[in-house]
Design an enzyme around this catalytic site. Sequence first.
Site, PDB file in Angstrom:
ATOM      1  N   CYS A  58      -0.841  -0.209   7.575  1.00 47.36           N
ATOM      2  CA  CYS A  58      -1.275   0.282   6.275  1.00 47.36           C
ATOM      3  C   CYS A  58      -2.689   0.846   6.346  1.00 47.36           C
ATOM      4  CB  CYS A  58      -1.202  -0.839   5.240  1.00 47.36           C
ATOM      5  SG  CYS A  58       0.487  -1.370   4.871  1.00 47.36           S
ATOM      6  N   GLU A 114      12.472 -33.267   0.853  1.00 46.75           N
ATOM      7  CA  GLU A 114      13.168 -34.038  -0.178  1.00 46.75           C
ATOM      8  C   GLU A 114      13.813 -35.269   0.450  1.00 46.75           C
ATOM      9  OE1 GLU A 114      15.871 -32.007  -2.739  1.00 46.75           O
ATOM     10  OE2 GLU A 114      14.553 -30.307  -3.072  1.00 46.75           O
ATOM     11  N   GLU A 123       0.809  -1.220   0.000  1.00 46.83           N
ATOM     12  CA  GLU A 123       0.000   0.000   0.000  1.00 46.83           C
ATOM     13  C   GLU A 123       0.847   1.277   0.000  1.00 46.83           C
ATOM     14  OE1 GLU A 123      -2.397  -3.153   2.343  1.00 46.83           O
ATOM     15  OE2 GLU A 123      -0.299  -2.640   1.916  1.00 46.83           O
ATOM     16  N   ALA A 177      11.839 -37.891  -6.951  1.00 44.93           N
ATOM     17  CA  ALA A 177      11.959 -38.368  -8.329  1.00 44.93           C
ATOM     18  C   ALA A 177      12.178 -39.873  -8.284  1.00 44.93           C
ATOM     19  CB  ALA A 177      13.121 -37.681  -9.033  1.00 44.93           C
ATOM     20  N   THR A 197      19.825 -39.311   4.243  1.00 40.52           N
ATOM     21  CA  THR A 197      20.137 -38.497   3.066  1.00 40.52           C
ATOM     22  C   THR A 197      21.374 -37.644   3.313  1.00 40.52           C
ATOM     23  OG1 THR A 197      17.818 -38.429   2.365  1.00 40.52           O
ATOM     24  CG2 THR A 197      19.257 -36.701   1.524  1.00 40.52           C
ATOM     25  N   LEU A 213      20.886 -25.857  -1.243  1.00 34.11           N
ATOM     26  CA  LEU A 213      20.854 -24.419  -1.503  1.00 34.11           C
ATOM     27  C   LEU A 213      20.092 -24.132  -2.793  1.00 34.11           C
ATOM     28  CD1 LEU A 213      24.605 -23.593  -0.726  1.00 34.11           C
ATOM     29  CD2 LEU A 213      22.651 -23.495   0.834  1.00 34.11           C
ATOM     30  N   ASP A 233      24.361 -38.648   0.878  1.00 36.00           N
ATOM     31  CA  ASP A 233      24.502 -37.714  -0.242  1.00 36.00           C
ATOM     32  C   ASP A 233      25.261 -36.438   0.103  1.00 36.00           C
ATOM     33  OD1 ASP A 233      22.990 -39.576  -1.544  1.00 36.00           O
ATOM     34  OD2 ASP A 233      21.104 -38.451  -1.420  1.00 36.00           O
ATOM     35  N   ARG A 281      12.744 -24.656  -4.164  1.00 41.33           N
ATOM     36  CA  ARG A 281      13.497 -24.262  -2.976  1.00 41.33           C
ATOM     37  C   ARG A 281      13.364 -22.765  -2.724  1.00 41.33           C
ATOM     38  NH1 ARG A 281      19.209 -27.704  -3.485  1.00 41.33           N
ATOM     39  NH2 ARG A 281      18.242 -29.787  -3.401  1.00 41.33           N
TER      40      ARG A 281
END
Length: 334
Positions: free
Chosen positions: A92, A275, A54, A162, A206, A215, A210, A194
């Site tokens: 506002c 994920e 506004e 996936a 994970t 990021l 991995d 993300r």
Amino acid sequence: MQDFELYIRRCLQLAKLGEYYVAPNPMVGAVLVGSGDVILGEGWHMQYGGAHAEPNCLRNAEDNHPEGIDYKHCTLYVNLEPCSHYGKTPPCAELIIDKGIGRVVIGCLDPNPQVAGQGVSMLKDAGIKVHVGILEDECRALNKRFICLHENRRPYVILKWAQTADGYIDERRKSGNPLVISTPLMKQLVHQQRAENMAIMVGTRTVLMDNPRLLTTHWSGRNPIRVTMDRHRILSPDYNIFSSDSETIVYHDNTDWKTMLTDLASRNIHSVLVEGGATFLNSIIASQVYDEVHIEISNEYMGEGKLGVEAPHYKFTTRPQIFDRHLVYIENRV
């Protein structure tokens, strides 16, 4: 009403411009229309901690019309109820009253308990004509994460994974690289997700297998807050998830899904992209506490003789879309 919808749609377009930078605040756009249906100014909430839509709109209008504006005969359109409390910026609703704007058209009410109809009440008490509920469904959908946080007192949860054509998400391994399923284009779309969500969460396995950074490197926007679990305290500070690129939250003792969501909500985190691996994802699906599912199915197979980690058990209820030769199922449970 058609004119109302036209300008509220423009508010929604403007609001989207702040999508990757305003969280945990909502996305808001505003349009000031004068006599003769002339747009005098536009604005949107650009960045968390900065001016709301506004004041940005009214400042734009005054820059465009230095000769002055007859606010009494103007209508201000905004997709979300103007705030009524002092936060990082002044209310506002108070600004609108001070300007003497004659009419305000609002897409939907703000579910934040600090507002929740109080902005509308302030405007009406000041003698301003107020219309609420224009394209309400579209306005709520735009800010589904913000609304979930305040109405359900938990973050909006998106599950993403996936899998191969024969139903696997990884190879069984003790070390080495993970199974590559997504194409470069699909990976870019994951980084868009993300940027759209405040937090990203993976399970302990994970992190161990991995060593992901989690990021936003292939899309414009902020890095998400990284979240994981470590009940046995086996994650060392050397893992990428503890880098200085973004904040990291680790749950050690109480890793109950609903409890973790409650804690994330207490930190004002309005959305989490999960994920995780199959075990973690299956446990969330069993809890029924999630809002969206995004499943990518490649046209590749694990191959004979390979041991794989089976994908989460999920019943598809939507038709797939095709992206980069892969099937993509997107289900919204809200």
